[in-house]
Design a protein around this motif. Structure first.
Motif, PDB file in Angstrom:
ATOM      1  N   ARG A  72      12.792 -48.576 -23.612  1.00 11.60           N
ATOM      2  CA  ARG A  72      11.374 -48.679 -23.281  1.00 11.60           C
ATOM      3  C   ARG A  72      11.198 -49.247 -21.881  1.00 11.60           C
ATOM      4  N   ALA A  73      10.026 -48.944 -21.292  1.00  8.95           N
ATOM      5  CA  ALA A  73       9.749 -49.446 -19.943  1.00  8.95           C
ATOM      6  C   ALA A  73       9.655 -50.971 -19.931  1.00  8.95           C
ATOM      7  N   SER A  74       9.085 -51.542 -20.991  1.00 10.34           N
ATOM      8  CA  SER A  74       8.978 -53.002 -21.111  1.00 10.34           C
ATOM      9  C   SER A  74       9.714 -53.447 -22.369  1.00 10.34           C
ATOM     10  N   PRO A  75      11.032 -53.501 -22.300  1.00  6.24           N
ATOM     11  CA  PRO A  75      11.827 -53.779 -23.502  1.00  6.24           C
ATOM     12  C   PRO A  75      11.663 -55.209 -24.000  1.00  6.24           C
ATOM     13  N   GLU A  76      11.828 -55.375 -25.308  1.00  2.45           N
ATOM     14  CA  GLU A  76      11.799 -56.701 -25.919  1.00  2.45           C
ATOM     15  C   GLU A  76      13.227 -57.236 -26.018  1.00  2.45           C
ATOM     16  N   ASN A 117      20.673 -51.243 -22.491  1.00  3.98           N
ATOM     17  CA  ASN A 117      19.270 -51.470 -22.856  1.00  3.98           C
ATOM     18  C   ASN A 117      19.015 -52.908 -23.305  1.00  3.98           C
ATOM     19  N   GLY A 159      17.909 -56.204 -16.685  1.00  2.00           N
ATOM     20  CA  GLY A 159      16.938 -57.135 -16.131  1.00  2.00           C
ATOM     21  C   GLY A 159      17.153 -58.556 -16.622  1.00  2.00           C
ATOM     22  N   GLU A 160      16.063 -59.161 -17.056  1.00  2.00           N
ATOM     23  CA  GLU A 160      16.091 -60.546 -17.523  1.00  2.00           C
ATOM     24  C   GLU A 160      16.574 -60.678 -18.963  1.00  2.00           C
TER      25      GLU A 160
END
Length: 737
Positions: free
Chosen positions: A363-367, A399, A403-404
């Protein structure tokens, strides 16, 4: 990141397992049966070592995990030094002699699975008489009864007359032996006969008063399934799943499982039911009614069944959803998590579960899902050579860490994940997408800077991928990863990389293409950084650079990207590394390059001026007789160095990092031109003021402090030389060096 640090016990076991050769010696073992070949076995160097049962068993498991268990290392576990009750061994090459350690123990739980080089009968022969009489649990899944003489003596299993749990999945177990097992082993409570040659379940009626767990996976056409199981009133765990895709291709007709589920009153004690793999043979209403009439049911396996996507089993908000059940399937994140936990050995299940996990996390804003990351690692480790699993796993790891997100994962788990990623790269070097997935995971600052993993191995694999694939994204990531890794590995490891000329050729090719196209992109900057760090304190890399005409190419880079402050320091930093190698200095004595350096010494950018001065100082240190450039004399260049240094303002942060001060020692020679000395002293002073703990110790260990005292106390030394020497000695004293 709630996970606690590893316990001291776990740390010690890891260290011992990783360095087992330090604690053992090798001896020819002669106390074997006459018909076995002698083996060279390991014995503890300290013969008085004795490990208590929990430690003995944990050490064996740790050696198994690290693939160190063998005929030799198993001999460590004789009764002289260890005590064992539970033995778990899987997929190792061992013969009867290697397994004779079992004789000296009182084993109650034995698990030997996927053993290809020793038969079940031979393993039983290695047990002590006490173990045979008292064994409570035995699992021989994916082993064979046939011994080296092609004699299949299955009935030997009947000697375990106190056995309560027996696993013979995917063995040659036939109906005849199955009949005897159900008749003679009167205490059996748990039985796994998946994928065997039995045709009828009728003998199970002999166990109907005690059987609690029954696994019948990959037995779709066995007779009497519904009628026999309906009488198993104490049964709590039932697995009638389909694992083998070939089995699933059989024309099953009316599913026997569907028939079984129609009897609402049978198996009243059932806690766990696994009907995974039965894709189209179980009506939703039949299953739902069965669940409702079995209130003790806690687990339901429906992987590959169309039912796993039904709202009644996949949507917790649905009015019919059975909230009391743990469900394994592929219909949502929770189902997938259960599937990854329960089916570690089922590659087809795992591959699909990972595929669906990838879809959920892509997803674009992964959890953040750190718990899912931890579930991927064991299945990835379990199937290192199954491409489908590794492909999906590497995609999931990216995935889950991009990122963070990596900050939500415990360092120990992240370390394990990166090492498993490197194994995947090593096992499938030609698979582009898998290599790209892996590079995406590695292309992470936290991973490269904070996590513990084999950086040298990583550098080799990344450079191999760079050489193999011309994809722009792969080249960019590989160059970026190498630019960081090169500064984190030892000089010896860097030199080993330098022995492979193809690596330097590829990196220089990437630079040349961007010079040709006048393209100053991020890939060029990463590539220049990689080359700079790879040549640092590595004469081998420097030599290959020169042989491949790197000096001429880097001159073109300086000319093409003049005044680019993101490129010039990297180019000059690398040329500085070349200039530190005495026999390569002549390759830099190019009139055009000397011209460029003359101008760069006056740069307002201190990084540029500093590295240009370093190159000139090293070239000038060889004396007038070796200065062959004609565009500017040695004296002209030295005057420019002095003028530049006198104008430098000390930067707030560390401008450069050094592995060693050894290249500076010759520049501080008492007879060296003072302007060469001045540059070296300014450099040493700069890093010692920024990170005194590291650099002051390094300077002392490499003998630089003695030269400083000589320069400081020499009356003929120019004032600035004595001043800098005095300042550095003061820093050493302040830090008690």
């Amino acid at each position: 990141m709630k996970r606690s640090p590893n316990s001291l016990e776990d740390i010690c076991l890891d260290i011992i397992a990783d360095n087992i050769h330090l604690y053992v010696s090798y001896s020819l073992i002669s106390d074997l049966r006459e018909d076995d070949d002698a083996i060279c076995g390991c014995v503890f160097k300290d013969p008085n070592i004795f490990l208590i049962q929990p430690i003995s068993e944990k050490l064996m498991n740790r050696l198994l995990e690290k693939k160190i268990l063998s005929n030799s290392t198993l001999y460590l576990f004789t009764g002289r030094n260890t005590t064992l009750r539970t033995v778990k061994i899987k997929d190792i090459r061992v013969n009867k002699g290697g397994m004779m350690f079992l004789k000296s123990h009182k084993i109650t739980d034995l698990e030997c699975t996927s053993m290809k080089t020793i038969s079940i009968v031979d393993i039983i022969d290695c047990l002590s008489s006490w173990s045979i009489q008292n064994l409570s649990s035995a699992n021989f899944a994916k082993c064979h009864f046939m011994d080296s003489s092609n004699f299949c003596y299955m009935v030997k299993i009947l000697s375990f007359n106190k056995l309560r749990s027996l696993g013979l999945a995917y063995t040659e177990l036939n109906q005849f032996c199955f009949n005897m097992i159900c008749t003679d082993l009167k205490f059996l409570e748990r039985l796994d006969v998946s994928g065997t040659y039995i045709t009828s379940l009728e003998p199970l009626k002999n166990l109907q008063h005690q059987l609690k767990s029954l696994v019948l996976a990959d037995l779709p056409n066995v007779n009497n399934l519904a009628s026999v199981l309906s009488e198993m009133y104490k049964l709590q765990y039932l697995d009638v799943s389909i694992v083998d895709e070939k089995v699933d291709d059989i024309d099953l007709g009316q599913s026997q499982v569907a028939q079984l589920l129609q009897f609402k009153d049978n198996m009243p004690s059932l806690i766990s039911l696994d009907i995974s793999g039965w894709k189209e043979h179980i009506p939703k209403d039949v299953l739902y009614n069965f669940i409702m009439t079995h209130p003790k049911l806690e687990f339901l396996g429906i992987v590959f069944s169309e039912l796993m996507f039904e709202p009644a089993f996949s949507e917790q908000q649905y009015f019919q959803y059975p909230h009391h059940l743990v469900i394994s399937g592929l219909g949502n994140k929770d189902q997938i998590a259960v599937a990854l936990q329960r089916y570690k050995d089922r590659a087809t299940y795992i591959q699909k579960a990972l595929y669906h996990l990838f879809q959920i996390t892509n997803r674009a804003s992964p959890e953040p899902f750190p718990e899912m990351f931890e579930l991927v690692l064991p299945v990835m480790e379990n199937h290192p050579l199954v491409f489908g699993v590794q492909m999906a796993a590497t995609a999931c790891l990216y995935n889950l860490t991009k990122g963070e997100l990596s900050k939500n994962i415990h360092p120990n788990q992240l370390s394990k994940g990166i090492n498993l990623t490197l194994n995947a790269m090593s096992n499938f070097p030609k698979e582009f997408q898998l290599q790209k997935n892996s590079l995406l995971t590695l292309y992470n600052d936290r991973v490269l800077l904070e996590v513990s993993f084999n950086r040298s191995k990583c550098a080799v694999l990344v450079l191999d991928a760079l050489c193999k694939f011309s994809d722009d994204n792969v080249c960019r990531m590989a160059a970026a990863i190498c630019s960081i890794l090169a500064s984190k590995i030892s000089s010896r490891e860097t030199s080993q990389l330098g022995s492979k000329i193809k690596y330097m050729s590829k990196l220089l090719e990437m630079v040349a293409n961007r010079v040709k196209n006048e393209l100053s992109d991020i890939t060029l900057k990463f590539t220049l950084s990689a080359l700079w760090n790879l040549t640092d304190d590595s004469p081998d890399w420097c030599t290959v650079f020169v042989v491949k005409d790197g000096a001429v190419l880097f001159l073109k880079v300086l000319q093409k990207f003049k005044n680019d402050s993101t490129i010039e320091p990297k180019v000059l930093g690398l040329l500085n590394n070349i200039a530190e190698v005495t026999h390569l200095r002549q390759s830099l004595m190019l009139n055009e390059l000397i011209n460029e350096l003359y101008g760069l010494l006056r740069s307002d950018n201190i990084d540029v001026s500093y590295f240009a001065a370093g190159i000139v100082a090293n070239l000038a240190s060889d004396g007038d007789e070796n200065w062959i450039a004609t565009s500017h004399t040695r004296e002209e260049m030295l005057r420019e160095i002095e003028d530049a240094i006198m104008q430098w303002q000390v930067p707030q942060s560390e401008m450069v990092a050094y592995r060693s001060f050894k290249p500076f020692i010759p520049l501080l020679n008492i007879d060296m031109d003072y302007r060469v000395q001045l540059w070296a002293l300014w450099a040493i002073h700069h890093v010692c003021t920024k990170i005194p703990k590291r650099y002051c110790t390094m300077l002392k260990e490499e003998g630089g402090d003695k030269l400083l005292h000589v320069l400081m106390n020499k009356p003929e030394s120019p004032k600035q030389i004595r001043t800098f020497s005095y300042l550095i000695v003061g820093i050493l004293e302040e830090n008690s060096i």
